[in-house]
Scaffold this motif. Structure first.
Motif, short mmCIF file in Angstrom:
data_model
loop_
_atom_site.label_atom_id
_atom_site.label_comp_id
_atom_site.label_asym_id
_atom_site.label_seq_id
_atom_site.Cartn_x
_atom_site.Cartn_y
_atom_site.Cartn_z
N ALA A 144 28.74 -2.12 29.89
CA ALA A 144 29.78 -2.88 29.17
C ALA A 144 29.28 -3.17 27.77
O ALA A 144 28.07 -3.20 27.50
CB ALA A 144 30.10 -4.18 29.91
N ARG A 145 30.23 -3.42 26.88
CA ARG A 145 29.92 -3.81 25.50
C ARG A 145 30.59 -5.17 25.28
O ARG A 145 31.81 -5.30 25.46
CB ARG A 145 30.45 -2.77 24.51
CG ARG A 145 30.17 -3.10 23.05
CD ARG A 145 30.87 -2.08 22.16
NE ARG A 145 30.66 -2.35 20.74
CZ ARG A 145 29.65 -1.85 20.03
NH1 ARG A 145 28.78 -1.04 20.61
NH2 ARG A 145 29.52 -2.14 18.75
N SER A 172 34.65 -11.06 23.53
CA SER A 172 35.47 -9.87 23.77
C SER A 172 34.61 -8.86 24.50
O SER A 172 33.52 -8.52 24.03
CB SER A 172 35.97 -9.28 22.45
OG SER A 172 36.69 -10.24 21.70
N SER A 174 34.32 -5.06 26.72
CA SER A 174 34.88 -3.78 27.13
C SER A 174 34.10 -3.26 28.33
O SER A 174 32.88 -3.05 28.23
CB SER A 174 34.81 -2.76 26.00
OG SER A 174 35.57 -3.19 24.90
N ASP A 175 34.79 -3.08 29.44
CA ASP A 175 34.19 -2.46 30.62
C ASP A 175 34.12 -0.96 30.33
O ASP A 175 35.13 -0.25 30.36
CB ASP A 175 35.06 -2.75 31.84
CG ASP A 175 34.51 -2.15 33.13
OD1 ASP A 175 33.65 -1.25 33.05
OD2 ASP A 175 34.94 -2.58 34.21
N PHE A 181 39.61 -4.12 29.05
CA PHE A 181 39.21 -5.01 27.96
C PHE A 181 39.57 -6.44 28.35
O PHE A 181 40.68 -6.72 28.81
CB PHE A 181 39.94 -4.62 26.67
CG PHE A 181 39.58 -5.49 25.48
CD1 PHE A 181 38.39 -5.30 24.81
CD2 PHE A 181 40.45 -6.50 25.07
CE1 PHE A 181 38.06 -6.10 23.72
CE2 PHE A 181 40.13 -7.29 23.98
CZ PHE A 181 38.92 -7.10 23.31
N ARG A 182 38.62 -7.37 28.17
CA ARG A 182 38.84 -8.77 28.54
C ARG A 182 38.38 -9.68 27.40
O ARG A 182 37.43 -9.37 26.69
CB ARG A 182 38.08 -9.11 29.82
CG ARG A 182 38.53 -8.35 31.05
CD ARG A 182 37.69 -8.71 32.29
NE ARG A 182 38.21 -8.09 33.51
CZ ARG A 182 37.84 -6.89 33.92
NH1 ARG A 182 36.94 -6.19 33.24
NH2 ARG A 182 38.37 -6.39 35.02
N LYS A 183 39.07 -10.83 27.25
CA LYS A 183 38.71 -11.83 26.25
C LYS A 183 38.71 -13.21 26.91
O LYS A 183 39.54 -13.48 27.77
CB LYS A 183 39.71 -11.83 25.08
CG LYS A 183 39.57 -10.65 24.14
CD LYS A 183 40.60 -10.74 23.02
CE LYS A 183 40.37 -11.91 22.09
NZ LYS A 183 39.14 -11.80 21.27
N ALA A 230 32.70 -9.72 32.36
CA ALA A 230 33.20 -8.55 31.63
C ALA A 230 33.69 -7.47 32.58
O ALA A 230 34.57 -6.68 32.25
CB ALA A 230 32.10 -7.99 30.74
#
Length: 563
Positions: A144-145, A172, A174-175, A181-183, A230
């Motif tokens: 993840a990032r 923020s 990113s899987d 994408f999750r926030k 994430a």
């Protein structure tokens, strides 16, 4: 909290709590928290972190986090490990050196000193060292990032030192495998170096901060780690298939096959714990790992008939390779230390600068070479294959159907064979020693036994191996609970012989080395008197150790017959 550093790596204990907050929420009056006398506002930074794991999430299974983070004051490579309080965080700079021999040797596809391919970014070998036994030769790829816009405030005590930090994080994520994408927003409270010394006081401080944050509308986070959230989970362990629930094992009965299996499992766990200590060159790390492998070798050798032959023979062959590299490094390290100590104890009139320079240079070079070979072996595919096979064996020990019902009896028979081997090897060694001293063998049997012995030293090594195996085998069937006294007595008696031969063998090996060094010094035109002094002292230091060996071994033989 307080950092410790080695090889460009620092280690800290991270104690923190996280809270979920709405976007419109604001921090409360933090000066109302007991123990907080002032505030400091370092500002806002942007942190970008990429997290790594294997395809099967081996790190997550063990609640371990590996990431590369840019931005902020702690940019670098991070590993987070479970701890009794909080988490242990290990950190390296972004430009950390890979380290000699730290790459994995995969049929020469990755050369020494290279890093493992982690996809977009390679993970340096030095960073992987603490988790090699978990990652092994499995590829690491980005998981993840996570980008965090962090605004922090420091809570200061009366002296103006920071006791804690509150981070307001806009996250923020990113899987990178699932494409989601999750926030979210969270507050993170982390203790700093000026936090209270006692755990009770630290907990009280965190509770006081939490009360203030909850009064403002924050709620304890449902996810402890950002990486878990994430990926849509509350905990790292939720990212992997749940392990089957196991019931607590009962204390094995002394002398049973269950006690042998319990010992093997304990040794397997100890091996995985010792491995990163050896890579980090921690004091006693090499000694611990060497002793652990020797114990595994001994227990599998003595009790090999309890298990399926092919499985045990494969494990023993692999352990021999590992054990040889460990023992070579341990011997080289011990020899270098003994040379230094012996030279330090020389009287001033005996000091010889050329001899000291040669001995120190040779032993240090030998030690470096042996350690480099050990590191190469510990990053090789065969070594990681051994760990994989050991995992499978310890989870489902391959007990043969023939010995399942009579395993306890087989344990007794195995120890009896171990005692008999020790007695026979002792007879041969003492006969060889008598022959070397000019004595005449008294029986044809002794003469034939001596025919296969090249030196007394070789015969004594056989006795040492037999004593060590018997000791480890007896200890393997001695549970911690009451009972098993007869096995403990046998182990103690075998240990006495083993330790005496340890000292004798070390002296002999050191004398042989010094004599060889004297030969090389003579060829170079150097004086050799000091070498003779050191060799003679080593020879006589434990020269009488064999005097009572026959009596000790007879005692061990009697104990083994009483099992």
């Amino acid at each position: 909290m307080t950092p410790r550093g080695t090889h460009s790596m620092t280690t800290t204990t991270e104690i923190e709590r996280k809270y979920d907050v709405d976007r419109q929420l604001r921090l409360p009056d933090l000066l109302q928290i007991p123990g907080v006398a002032g505030l400091e506002f370092p500002g806002t930074v942007t942190l970008v972190a990429v997290y790594f794991d294997t395809e099967t999430m081996n790190l997550a299974q063990n609640r371990i986090v590996l990431r590369r983070r840019e931005g902020g004051g702690d940019a670098g490579w991070h590993i987070k490990l479970p701890a009794r309080e909080g988490r242990t965080e290990m950190q390296w700079p972004l430009d950390v050196e890979t380290g000699s021999g730290s790459g994995i040797d995969l049929d020469d596809s990755t050369g020494p000193g290279e890093a493992i391919d982690g996809g977009a970014t390679d993970v340096p070998g030095r960073v992987l060292d603490p988790i090699r036994t978990i990652v092994r030769d499995r590829p690491l790829t980005p998981l993840a990032r996570i980008t965090t816009i962090r605004t922090t405030v420091l809570l200061l005590n009366d002296e103006g030192d920071a006791v804690a930090e509150i981070a307001d994080d806009d996250v923020s994520a990113s899987d990178m495998r699932g494409g989601v994408f999750r926030k979210w927003r969270e507050w993170e409270v982390e203790l700093f170096s000026a936090a209270p010394d006692s755990r009770k006081a630290r907990t009280a401080l965190l509770d006081a901060v939490e009360a203030a944050l909850r009064a403002a509308g924050a709620q304890p986070s449902t996810s402890i780690a950002k990486i878990a959230r994430a990926l849509g989970a509350d905990a790292l362990t939720e990212l992997t298939p749940s392990a089957p629930r196991t019931t607590k094992r009962a204390e094995p009965h002394a002398g049973s096959a269950a006690s042998v299996v319990a010992t093997l499992r304990e040794l397997g766990a100890r091996l995985l714990e010792a491995d990163p200590r050896v890579r980090a060159e921690e004091p006693k790390g090499l000694r611990t790992m060497t002793a652990t492998v020797q114990r595994l070798q001994s227990v599998l050798a003595v009790y090999r008939r309890l298990f399926e032959r092919d499985t045990i023979e494969a494990l023993r062959a692999d352990l021999d390779v590992v054990g040889s590299a460990l023992e070579a490094a341990a011997h080289a390290e011990a020899r270098a230390g003994r040379v230094q100590k012996s030279l330090d104890h020389l009287a001033e009139p005996l000091r010889d600068e050329a001899a000291e320079t040669r001995l120190l240079a040779e032993t240090r070079a030998d030690s470096l070479t042996a350690h480099a070979e050990l590191r190469r072996m510990l990053t090789s595919r065969p070594y990681f294959g051994l760990l994989d096979r050991l995992d499978v064996f310890l989870l489902h020990p391959a007990v043969t159907p023939e010995t399942y019902e009579t395993a306890a009896r087989e344990v007794t028979k195995s120890l009896g064979r171990g005692g008999r081997r020790l007695r026979e090897s002792t007879d041969v060694a003492l006969a060889a020693r008598a022959s070397a001293a000019g004595a005449v063998p008294t029986t044809p049997g002794e003469s034939s036994a001596l025919a296969g012995i090249d030196t007394v030293a070789a015969a004594l090594r056989e006795v040492h191996t037999a004593a060590r195996r018997l000791r480890h085998a007896a200890e393997a069937v001695t549970p911690a609970a009451d009972g098993g006294k007869k096995y403990r007595r046998l182990a103690a008696a075998a240990k006495k012989v083993e330790k005496a031969l340890d000292a004798h063998g070390d002296d002999r090996e050191f004398s042989v080395y010094v004599t060889g060094a004297a030969t090389r010094a003579h060829a170079a035109g150097e004086a050799t008197f000091v070498y003779g002094v050191l060799a003679t002292r080593a020879e006589v230091e434990h020269d009488d150790v064999l005097a009572d060996m026959r009596g000790e071994v007879k005692h061990i033989d009697r104990l083994s017959h009483k099992l």
